[in-house]
Scaffold this motif. Structure first.
Motif, PDB file in Angstrom:
ATOM      1  N   ALA A 164      -5.456  -3.751 -14.270  1.00 19.23           N
ATOM      2  CA  ALA A 164      -4.761  -3.288 -13.067  1.00 19.23           C
ATOM      3  C   ALA A 164      -3.256  -3.458 -13.218  1.00 19.23           C
ATOM      4  CB  ALA A 164      -5.257  -4.065 -11.848  1.00 19.23           C
ATOM      5  N   GLY A 165      -2.818  -4.602 -13.768  1.00 21.07           N
ATOM      6  CA  GLY A 165      -1.390  -4.855 -13.936  1.00 21.07           C
ATOM      7  C   GLY A 165      -0.736  -3.859 -14.880  1.00 21.07           C
ATOM      8  N   ARG A 166      -1.416  -3.561 -16.009  1.00 18.06           N
ATOM      9  CA  ARG A 166      -0.866  -2.583 -16.959  1.00 18.06           C
ATOM     10  C   ARG A 166      -0.770  -1.204 -16.321  1.00 18.06           C
ATOM     11  NH1 ARG A 166      -4.047  -5.232 -21.015  1.00 18.06           N
ATOM     12  NH2 ARG A 166      -5.706  -3.704 -20.666  1.00 18.06           N
ATOM     13  N   HIS A 167      -1.775  -0.845 -15.552  1.00 15.64           N
ATOM     14  CA  HIS A 167      -1.768   0.467 -14.905  1.00 15.64           C
ATOM     15  C   HIS A 167      -0.569   0.612 -13.974  1.00 15.64           C
ATOM     16  CE1 HIS A 167      -3.240   4.094 -12.885  1.00 15.64           C
ATOM     17  NE2 HIS A 167      -2.991   3.477 -11.745  1.00 15.64           N
ATOM     18  N   LEU A 168      -0.345  -0.394 -13.127  1.00 15.81           N
ATOM     19  CA  LEU A 168       0.772  -0.316 -12.177  1.00 15.81           C
ATOM     20  C   LEU A 168       2.112  -0.333 -12.909  1.00 15.81           C
ATOM     21  CD1 LEU A 168      -0.590  -2.670  -9.360  1.00 15.81           C
ATOM     22  CD2 LEU A 168      -0.456  -0.164  -9.318  1.00 15.81           C
ATOM     23  N   HIS A 169       2.212  -1.182 -13.944  1.00 11.73           N
ATOM     24  CA  HIS A 169       3.472  -1.252 -14.691  1.00 11.73           C
ATOM     25  C   HIS A 169       3.742   0.067 -15.410  1.00 11.73           C
ATOM     26  CE1 HIS A 169       6.275  -2.420 -17.930  1.00 11.73           C
ATOM     27  NE2 HIS A 169       6.726  -3.301 -17.033  1.00 11.73           N
ATOM     28  N   ASP A 170       2.704   0.649 -16.008  1.00 13.58           N
ATOM     29  CA  ASP A 170       2.875   1.922 -16.710  1.00 13.58           C
ATOM     30  C   ASP A 170       3.276   3.051 -15.768  1.00 13.58           C
ATOM     31  OD1 ASP A 170       2.185   0.654 -19.047  1.00 13.58           O
ATOM     32  OD2 ASP A 170       0.134   1.439 -19.127  1.00 13.58           O
ATOM     33  N   ARG A 171       2.927   2.908 -14.481  1.00  8.13           N
ATOM     34  CA  ARG A 171       3.298   3.924 -13.492  1.00  8.13           C
ATOM     35  C   ARG A 171       4.701   3.691 -12.935  1.00  8.13           C
ATOM     36  NH1 ARG A 171       0.519   8.294 -13.655  1.00  8.13           N
ATOM     37  NH2 ARG A 171       1.092   8.702 -11.476  1.00  8.13           N
ATOM     38  N   GLY A 172       5.398   2.673 -13.484  1.00 10.17           N
ATOM     39  CA  GLY A 172       6.789   2.444 -13.096  1.00 10.17           C
ATOM     40  C   GLY A 172       7.011   1.409 -12.024  1.00 10.17           C
ATOM     41  N   HIS A 173       5.983   0.663 -11.647  1.00  4.54           N
ATOM     42  CA  HIS A 173       6.122  -0.334 -10.576  1.00  4.54           C
ATOM     43  C   HIS A 173       6.511  -1.690 -11.159  1.00  4.54           C
ATOM     44  CE1 HIS A 173       4.507   2.646  -7.869  1.00  4.54           C
ATOM     45  NE2 HIS A 173       3.496   2.844  -8.701  1.00  4.54           N
ATOM     46  N   ARG A 174       7.435  -2.351 -10.482  1.00  2.29           N
ATOM     47  CA  ARG A 174       7.980  -3.608 -11.007  1.00  2.29           C
ATOM     48  C   ARG A 174       7.864  -4.766 -10.007  1.00  2.29           C
ATOM     49  NH1 ARG A 174       7.262  -0.824 -14.557  1.00  2.29           N
ATOM     50  NH2 ARG A 174       8.632  -0.164 -16.258  1.00  2.29           N
ATOM     51  N   ARG A 175       7.512  -4.497  -8.771  1.00  3.33           N
ATOM     52  CA  ARG A 175       7.377  -5.555  -7.758  1.00  3.33           C
ATOM     53  C   ARG A 175       5.937  -5.473  -7.227  1.00  3.33           C
ATOM     54  NH1 ARG A 175      11.471  -2.475  -6.546  1.00  3.33           N
ATOM     55  NH2 ARG A 175      10.675  -1.859  -4.484  1.00  3.33           N
ATOM     56  N   ILE A 176       5.074  -6.241  -7.875  1.00  2.00           N
ATOM     57  CA  ILE A 176       3.628  -6.070  -7.694  1.00  2.00           C
ATOM     58  C   ILE A 176       3.047  -7.230  -6.883  1.00  2.00           C
ATOM     59  CG2 ILE A 176       1.422  -5.882  -8.918  1.00  2.00           C
ATOM     60  CD1 ILE A 176       3.029  -4.780 -11.321  1.00  2.00           C
ATOM     61  N   SER A 224       9.357  -6.936   4.523  1.00  2.00           N
ATOM     62  CA  SER A 224      10.084  -8.142   4.107  1.00  2.00           C
ATOM     63  C   SER A 224       9.629  -8.647   2.735  1.00  2.00           C
ATOM     64  CB  SER A 224       9.887  -9.253   5.143  1.00  2.00           C
ATOM     65  OG  SER A 224       8.535  -9.699   5.166  1.00  2.00           O
ATOM     66  N   LEU A 225       8.489  -8.189   2.272  1.00  2.10           N
ATOM     67  CA  LEU A 225       7.980  -8.642   0.972  1.00  2.10           C
ATOM     68  C   LEU A 225       8.628  -7.898  -0.195  1.00  2.10           C
ATOM     69  CD1 LEU A 225       4.173  -8.859   1.874  1.00  2.10           C
ATOM     70  CD2 LEU A 225       5.765 -10.773   1.587  1.00  2.10           C
ATOM     71  N   ASP A 226       9.158  -6.708   0.087  1.00  2.00           N
ATOM     72  CA  ASP A 226       9.854  -5.902  -0.927  1.00  2.00           C
ATOM     73  C   ASP A 226       8.962  -5.660  -2.150  1.00  2.00           C
ATOM     74  OD1 ASP A 226      11.943  -4.414  -1.983  1.00  2.00           O
ATOM     75  OD2 ASP A 226      12.760  -6.128  -3.081  1.00  2.00           O
ATOM     76  N   LEU A 227       7.760  -5.148  -1.894  1.00  2.00           N
ATOM     77  CA  LEU A 227       6.818  -4.848  -2.967  1.00  2.00           C
ATOM     78  C   LEU A 227       6.630  -3.338  -3.057  1.00  2.00           C
ATOM     79  CD1 LEU A 227       4.093  -7.555  -2.176  1.00  2.00           C
ATOM     80  CD2 LEU A 227       5.920  -7.677  -3.890  1.00  2.00           C
ATOM     81  N   ASP A 228       6.470  -2.823  -4.282  1.00  2.69           N
ATOM     82  CA  ASP A 228       6.251  -1.387  -4.427  1.00  2.69           C
ATOM     83  C   ASP A 228       4.839  -1.048  -4.919  1.00  2.69           C
ATOM     84  OD1 ASP A 228       6.378  -2.145  -7.074  1.00  2.69           O
ATOM     85  OD2 ASP A 228       8.125  -0.921  -7.587  1.00  2.69           O
TER      86      ASP A 228
END
Length: 348
Positions: free
Chosen positions: A189-201, A254-258
Motif C-alpha cells: 500500500a505504501g509503495r502504491h501511494l508513493h508511486d502515485r506521487g503522495h508524500r504525506r500518508i 489540520s492533519l495536512d495529509l494527501d
C-alpha cells in the motif's frame, strides 16, 4: 342457597411415551443384510477393505432409515485418536475474506473425514486455553493469531493432538506454522501511494482490541516502503464507528495529509464516506487505498483502490493437517503465505 360438594375424579397422568431404543450397528447390519464388521468398514470410511459400491449404498441407506449415527468416542478408541480438528474462535473481529477461508478449510477437512469444531477463544500465549482445548482430545488444533506458546503446544501434544498448526506472523516452537506477513500488505500500500506521487500518508490503525497483531505490522510496512524518500507517515487511530470516522474527517484539514492507507476495505469505506460528507474530494484532496479486495469496494464511487490478498488455500492447509496426523513425528513445516499486490482504481 345450600352448597353442594362435588368430587372431581382424579385424571390419571398420561403415561410417558416408551423411550425409543437407540439404533445400533447390529440393527444396521440386519437391515442391510451384512455383517457388523462391514457396517463398521463402510461407515468409518475404511479404505483397507474392498467393499462393493452396492453394499456401501445398502449400508448407508439402512443407517439413514434407522437414524443410526456412529459413536464418535467408540470410533476414537478403535482408531487410537479422534477425528476432531479444533479451531479456537479468533480473538479478533473476522472479516469476509477470513470467513471465506474458514468455510473452504472446513469443507476440505470434511472431505478428509475430519470433524471441525470451533471452541473458545485464543489468548496471547494462554496455556490455560490450551489446557481447555486439550480436554476435548482433538487430533489436531488450528490456532489463529498469536494465541499459543511452546508450553501450550507441548501440552496439546501430550494430550494426543497429532497436529498443532498456527496461523500467525511468527512460528511457535513445536508447531507447524503458516506465517502471515502483514508487513508486506503495508509495504504494498505504501509503495502504491508513493508511486502515485503522495508524500504525506496517513495509516489507519483500528482501535478495536485484537487487531493490533495485524495493524502494527501493516503500519510498519508503510513506513518501510517510504523510508529514506522524505515522505511522512502519520498513525490514525480509528474505531469502526460512523461517529469516530466523522470526527477524524472533521479534523482532516489540520492533519495536512494527501493520502491514507485505511488498514482494510471496511475501514476504507467507512472513512471515505466520512471524508466525502465533510466535503473532501477523493482522490483530488486525498487518495484512499484499502486491503482485502472486497467486491463492495468495486461498487463504490469512486471505486476503491485496494491491496489484493492471497490467503492460503483451505485445501492446502487441510492436506498439511492430514499429513501431520498420519506422521506426527515429522519436523514442523513452515510456510510463508499471504501474497499481496496493489489494485489501482479511482480512489487513488
Amino acid at each position: 342457597m345450600p352448597y353442594v360438594m362435588v368430587q372431581i375424579p382424579k385424571t390419571p397422568a398420561p403415561a410417558a411415551p416408551a423411550p425409543h431404543s437407540v439404533p445400533t450397528s447390529a440393527d444396521v447390519a440386519r437391515l442391510a443384510g451384512v455383517s457388523r464388521a462391514t457396517v463398521s468398514y463402510v461407515l468409518n470410511n475404511t479404505g483397507a477393505v474392498r467393499i462393493s459400491e452396492a453394499t456401501r449404498r445398502r449400508v448407508h441407506e439402512a443407517a439413514r432409515e434407522l437414524g443410526y449415527v456412529p459413536h464418535a468416542a467408540a470410533r476414537s478408541l478403535r482408531a487410537g485418536h479422534s477425528r476432531m480438528v479444533l479451531m479456537p474462535a479468533p480473538a479478533f473481529p473476522v472479516g469476509p475474506l477470513y470467513s471465506r477461508f474458514l468455510t473452504e478449510l472446513q469443507w476440505a477437512l470434511g472431505r478428509l473425514d475430519y470433524t471441525v469444531v470451533q471452541y473458545g477463544t485464543a489468548g496471547a500465549h494462554d496455556d490455560d486455553a490450551a489446557r481447555a482445548w486439550a480436554e476435548l482430545r482433538p487430533v489436531a488444533v488450528l490456532v489463529p493469531g498469536s494465541g499459543l506458546g511452546p508450553r501450550g503446544v507441548e501440552l496439546l501434544k501430550r494430550s494426543g493432538a497429532r497436529a498443532v498448526v498456527t496461523l500467525a506472523p511468527e512460528a511457535v516452537e513445536g508447531a507447524h506454522a503458516l506465517l502471515i506477513d502483514h508487513e508486506a500488505v503495508g509495504r504494498c500500500a505504501g509503495r502504491h501511494l508513493h508511486d502515485r506521487g503522495h508524500r504525506r500518508i496517513g495509516v489507519v490503525v483500528p482501535a478495536e482490541d485484537g487487531l493490533e497483531v495485524f495493524s502494527a505490522p501493516r503500519l510498519n510496512g508503510v513506513r518501510r516502503a517510504v523510508a529514506g524518500t522524505g515522505a511522512t507517515v502519520t498513525e490514525l487511530p480509528l474505531a469502526h464507528d460512523e461517529q469516530d470516522a466523522a470526527r477524524l474527517a472533521a479534523r482532516w484539514p489540520s492533519l495536512d495529509l494527501d493520502a491514507v492507507f485505511a488498514y482494510n476495505d471496511e475501514y476504507a469505506m467507512l472513512l471515505m464516506r466520512a471524508l466525502q460528507d465533510a466535503g473532501l474530494d477523493i482522490p483530488r484532496d486525498v487518495a484512499v487505498i484499502g486491503a482485502d479486495d472486497l467486491m463492495l469496494g468495486r461498487l463504490l464511487r469512486p471505486r476503491l483502490s485496494t491491496v489484493h490478498l492471497e490467503l492460503p488455500s483451505g485445501r492446502d492447509l487441510a492436506a498439511l493437517v492430514d499429513r501431520a496426523v498420519h506422521d506426527p513425528g515429522a519436523a514442523p513445516e513452515l510456510h510463508t503465505v499471504l501474497g499481496a499486490r496493489a489494485v489501482h482504481r479511482e480512489s487513488s
